[in-house]
Design a protein around this motif. Sequence first.
Motif, PDB file in Angstrom:
ATOM      1  N   MET A 109      39.253  40.049  30.556  1.00  0.00           N
ATOM      2  CA  MET A 109      40.309  39.961  31.562  1.00  0.00           C
ATOM      3  C   MET A 109      40.491  41.286  32.291  1.00  0.00           C
ATOM      4  SD  MET A 109      42.283  37.847  32.999  1.00  0.00           S
ATOM      5  CE  MET A 109      43.685  37.824  34.087  1.00  0.00           C
ATOM      6  N   LEU A 110      40.354  42.396  31.565  1.00  0.00           N
ATOM      7  CA  LEU A 110      40.491  43.714  32.183  1.00  0.00           C
ATOM      8  C   LEU A 110      39.432  43.919  33.258  1.00  0.00           C
ATOM      9  CD1 LEU A 110      41.941  46.416  32.281  1.00  0.00           C
ATOM     10  CD2 LEU A 110      40.377  47.239  30.483  1.00  0.00           C
ATOM     11  N   ALA A 111      38.211  43.439  32.986  1.00  0.00           N
ATOM     12  CA  ALA A 111      37.136  43.564  33.973  1.00  0.00           C
ATOM     13  C   ALA A 111      37.457  42.758  35.230  1.00  0.00           C
ATOM     14  CB  ALA A 111      35.810  43.097  33.362  1.00  0.00           C
ATOM     15  N   VAL A 112      38.037  41.582  35.047  1.00  0.00           N
ATOM     16  CA  VAL A 112      38.408  40.731  36.187  1.00  0.00           C
ATOM     17  C   VAL A 112      39.477  41.421  37.032  1.00  0.00           C
ATOM     18  CG1 VAL A 112      39.570  38.596  36.851  1.00  0.00           C
ATOM     19  CG2 VAL A 112      37.758  38.557  35.123  1.00  0.00           C
ATOM     20  N   ILE A 113      40.498  41.958  36.361  1.00  0.00           N
ATOM     21  CA  ILE A 113      41.577  42.632  37.087  1.00  0.00           C
ATOM     22  C   ILE A 113      41.041  43.844  37.839  1.00  0.00           C
ATOM     23  CG2 ILE A 113      43.723  43.935  36.818  1.00  0.00           C
ATOM     24  CD1 ILE A 113      44.382  42.075  34.458  1.00  0.00           C
ATOM     25  N   SER A 114      40.184  44.613  37.181  1.00  0.00           N
ATOM     26  CA  SER A 114      39.611  45.794  37.831  1.00  0.00           C
ATOM     27  C   SER A 114      38.783  45.416  39.051  1.00  0.00           C
ATOM     28  CB  SER A 114      38.739  46.568  36.840  1.00  0.00           C
ATOM     29  OG  SER A 114      39.500  47.014  35.739  1.00  0.00           O
ATOM     30  N   ALA A 115      37.937  44.402  38.886  1.00  0.00           N
ATOM     31  CA  ALA A 115      37.089  43.961  39.997  1.00  0.00           C
ATOM     32  C   ALA A 115      37.919  43.375  41.125  1.00  0.00           C
ATOM     33  CB  ALA A 115      36.080  42.931  39.496  1.00  0.00           C
ATOM     34  N   ALA A 116      39.042  42.755  40.793  1.00  0.00           N
ATOM     35  CA  ALA A 116      39.886  42.121  41.804  1.00  0.00           C
ATOM     36  C   ALA A 116      40.706  43.140  42.583  1.00  0.00           C
ATOM     37  CB  ALA A 116      40.809  41.102  41.140  1.00  0.00           C
ATOM     38  N   VAL A 117      41.211  44.144  41.891  1.00  0.00           N
ATOM     39  CA  VAL A 117      42.159  45.088  42.500  1.00  0.00           C
ATOM     40  C   VAL A 117      41.462  46.279  43.151  1.00  0.00           C
ATOM     41  CG1 VAL A 117      44.075  46.657  41.985  1.00  0.00           C
ATOM     42  CG2 VAL A 117      44.015  44.379  40.960  1.00  0.00           C
ATOM     43  N   ALA A 118      40.326  46.696  42.606  1.00  0.00           N
ATOM     44  CA  ALA A 118      39.662  47.915  43.094  1.00  0.00           C
ATOM     45  C   ALA A 118      39.378  47.894  44.604  1.00  0.00           C
ATOM     46  CB  ALA A 118      38.379  48.151  42.311  1.00  0.00           C
ATOM     47  N   PRO A 119      38.853  46.798  45.172  1.00  0.00           N
ATOM     48  CA  PRO A 119      38.599  46.815  46.626  1.00  0.00           C
ATOM     49  C   PRO A 119      39.869  47.019  47.448  1.00  0.00           C
ATOM     50  CG  PRO A 119      37.470  44.972  45.583  1.00  0.00           C
ATOM     51  CD  PRO A 119      38.392  45.547  44.558  1.00  0.00           C
ATOM     52  N   ALA A 120      40.970  46.406  47.018  1.00  0.00           N
ATOM     53  CA  ALA A 120      42.229  46.556  47.749  1.00  0.00           C
ATOM     54  C   ALA A 120      42.723  48.000  47.682  1.00  0.00           C
ATOM     55  CB  ALA A 120      43.279  45.605  47.182  1.00  0.00           C
ATOM     56  N   ILE A 121      42.636  48.615  46.518  1.00  0.00           N
ATOM     57  CA  ILE A 121      43.079  50.010  46.378  1.00  0.00           C
ATOM     58  C   ILE A 121      42.196  50.931  47.216  1.00  0.00           C
ATOM     59  CG2 ILE A 121      43.401  51.909  44.756  1.00  0.00           C
ATOM     60  CD1 ILE A 121      45.460  49.623  44.517  1.00  0.00           C
ATOM     61  N   ALA A 122      40.894  50.655  47.223  1.00  0.00           N
ATOM     62  CA  ALA A 122      39.972  51.480  48.020  1.00  0.00           C
ATOM     63  C   ALA A 122      40.293  51.365  49.511  1.00  0.00           C
ATOM     64  CB  ALA A 122      38.533  51.053  47.748  1.00  0.00           C
ATOM     65  N   LEU A 123      40.534  50.147  49.982  1.00  0.00           N
ATOM     66  CA  LEU A 123      40.857  49.951  51.398  1.00  0.00           C
ATOM     67  C   LEU A 123      42.198  50.580  51.753  1.00  0.00           C
ATOM     68  CD1 LEU A 123      39.647  46.281  51.851  1.00  0.00           C
ATOM     69  CD2 LEU A 123      38.767  48.261  53.088  1.00  0.00           C
ATOM     70  N   ASP A 158      31.417  37.057  39.183  1.00  0.00           N
ATOM     71  CA  ASP A 158      30.248  37.070  40.070  1.00  0.00           C
ATOM     72  C   ASP A 158      30.637  36.930  41.542  1.00  0.00           C
ATOM     73  OD1 ASP A 158      28.652  37.289  37.865  1.00  0.00           O
ATOM     74  OD2 ASP A 158      28.138  35.160  37.772  1.00  0.00           O
ATOM     75  N   GLU A 159      31.830  36.416  41.794  1.00  0.00           N
ATOM     76  CA  GLU A 159      32.303  36.244  43.170  1.00  0.00           C
ATOM     77  C   GLU A 159      32.956  37.508  43.732  1.00  0.00           C
ATOM     78  OE1 GLU A 159      32.007  33.430  45.062  1.00  0.00           O
ATOM     79  OE2 GLU A 159      30.783  32.603  43.447  1.00  0.00           O
ATOM     80  N   ALA A 160      33.021  38.574  42.929  1.00  0.00           N
ATOM     81  CA  ALA A 160      33.797  39.760  43.313  1.00  0.00           C
ATOM     82  C   ALA A 160      33.291  40.401  44.603  1.00  0.00           C
ATOM     83  CB  ALA A 160      33.797  40.780  42.178  1.00  0.00           C
ATOM     84  N   PHE A 161      31.955  40.463  44.790  1.00  0.00           N
ATOM     85  CA  PHE A 161      31.409  41.134  45.973  1.00  0.00           C
ATOM     86  C   PHE A 161      31.847  40.436  47.256  1.00  0.00           C
ATOM     87  CE2 PHE A 161      28.103  41.337  49.250  1.00  0.00           C
ATOM     88  CZ  PHE A 161      28.113  42.711  49.510  1.00  0.00           C
ATOM     89  N   TRP A 162      31.656  39.107  47.296  1.00  0.00           N
ATOM     90  CA  TRP A 162      32.006  38.377  48.506  1.00  0.00           C
ATOM     91  C   TRP A 162      33.511  38.332  48.722  1.00  0.00           C
ATOM     92  CZ3 TRP A 162      28.705  37.859  52.134  1.00  0.00           C
ATOM     93  CH2 TRP A 162      27.335  37.717  51.831  1.00  0.00           C
ATOM     94  N   ARG A 163      34.286  38.327  47.649  1.00  0.00           N
ATOM     95  CA  ARG A 163      35.739  38.371  47.780  1.00  0.00           C
ATOM     96  C   ARG A 163      36.182  39.696  48.395  1.00  0.00           C
ATOM     97  NH1 ARG A 163      39.082  34.281  47.809  1.00  0.00           N
ATOM     98  NH2 ARG A 163      40.703  35.669  47.022  1.00  0.00           N
ATOM     99  N   ALA A 164      35.550  40.795  47.983  1.00  0.00           N
ATOM    100  CA  ALA A 164      35.889  42.100  48.549  1.00  0.00           C
ATOM    101  C   ALA A 164      35.499  42.180  50.013  1.00  0.00           C
ATOM    102  CB  ALA A 164      35.198  43.208  47.756  1.00  0.00           C
ATOM    103  N   LEU A 165      34.330  41.623  50.333  1.00  0.00           N
ATOM    104  CA  LEU A 165      33.808  41.699  51.697  1.00  0.00           C
ATOM    105  C   LEU A 165      34.590  40.812  52.660  1.00  0.00           C
ATOM    106  CD1 LEU A 165      31.475  42.908  53.403  1.00  0.00           C
ATOM    107  CD2 LEU A 165      30.191  40.816  52.904  1.00  0.00           C
ATOM    108  N   LEU A 166      35.071  39.665  52.189  1.00  0.00           N
ATOM    109  CA  LEU A 166      35.697  38.688  53.094  1.00  0.00           C
ATOM    110  C   LEU A 166      37.226  38.650  52.979  1.00  0.00           C
ATOM    111  CD1 LEU A 166      33.011  35.846  52.870  1.00  0.00           C
ATOM    112  CD2 LEU A 166      33.269  37.604  54.622  1.00  0.00           C
ATOM    113  N   PRO A 167      37.823  37.942  52.001  1.00  0.00           N
ATOM    114  CA  PRO A 167      39.286  37.810  52.050  1.00  0.00           C
ATOM    115  C   PRO A 167      40.056  39.112  51.863  1.00  0.00           C
ATOM    116  CG  PRO A 167      38.411  36.809  50.067  1.00  0.00           C
ATOM    117  CD  PRO A 167      37.238  37.139  50.923  1.00  0.00           C
ATOM    118  N   VAL A 168      39.591  40.003  50.975  1.00  0.00           N
ATOM    119  CA  VAL A 168      40.333  41.250  50.772  1.00  0.00           C
ATOM    120  C   VAL A 168      40.285  42.102  52.041  1.00  0.00           C
ATOM    121  CG1 VAL A 168      40.515  43.372  49.420  1.00  0.00           C
ATOM    122  CG2 VAL A 168      39.966  41.205  48.273  1.00  0.00           C
ATOM    123  N   SER A 169      39.093  42.258  52.597  1.00  0.00           N
ATOM    124  CA  SER A 169      38.969  42.994  53.858  1.00  0.00           C
ATOM    125  C   SER A 169      39.748  42.302  54.970  1.00  0.00           C
ATOM    126  CB  SER A 169      37.496  43.114  54.266  1.00  0.00           C
ATOM    127  OG  SER A 169      36.780  43.897  53.354  1.00  0.00           O
TER     128      SER A 169
END
Length: 222
Positions: free
Chosen positions: A1-15, A124-135
């Motif tokens: 779960m920690l990996a999921v949270i990190s992968a989910a939140v990291a792109p938003a924090i970076a942006l 596995d969806e983290a890359f496209w989620r960062a590129l599309l909805p988060v951005s």
Amino acid sequence: MLAVISAAVAPAIALLSFIYLKDKYETEPLSMVVRVYIFGVLLVFPVMVLQYGFQEELHVSGFVKAFFVSGLLEEFLKWFIVYYSAYMHAEFNEPYDGIVYASALSLGFASLENVFYLSTYGIDEAFWRALLPVSGHALFGVIMGYYLGRGKFASGRRQKYLLLASLLLPALLHGLYNYILIRAEENMYFAIIPFMMFLWWLGLRKVKLANERRVAYLSRHQ
């Protein structure tokens, strides 16, 4: 779960860090930015309830879902919170501030939304989620904030038009984003990537223009 949270939140924090550091003159209080970000996180829950109710009870079409149930509803609630939590605050004192606060709230929303999505469909969806909805959320926030920043220092009818633009333009772009995803189906990435390139061009242009307006604003008030 920690990996999921990190992968989910990291792109938003970076942006958010990127947008925050683009503030070339006087960065906003970090406590205010974090507070608005948390408001964005909490906004996910009422949005989920409202969207579920609309879709289940009204059986809306893809067009209505894209532009109204998702685009307009989400952007209106974001706009409402940014307006009352930041726009009316004394710290909102320069044109670029709108971009910081609106993108902070949008990225807070994107963070929790992304956590829920990756928890369901896998990391596995983290890359496209960062590129599309988060951005996408970040850029809708930039555009909203740009017009909020302009509206803050306008008056009369011009101020009303700018505040209306700060709501309707991101809502329209959000609706187009969703509608492309609904209609594209198998060719989703080929359809959405050109739109995202346009959004990035538009968002970065608004960042540049907001900083230029700040220079003009400061020169008039020295």
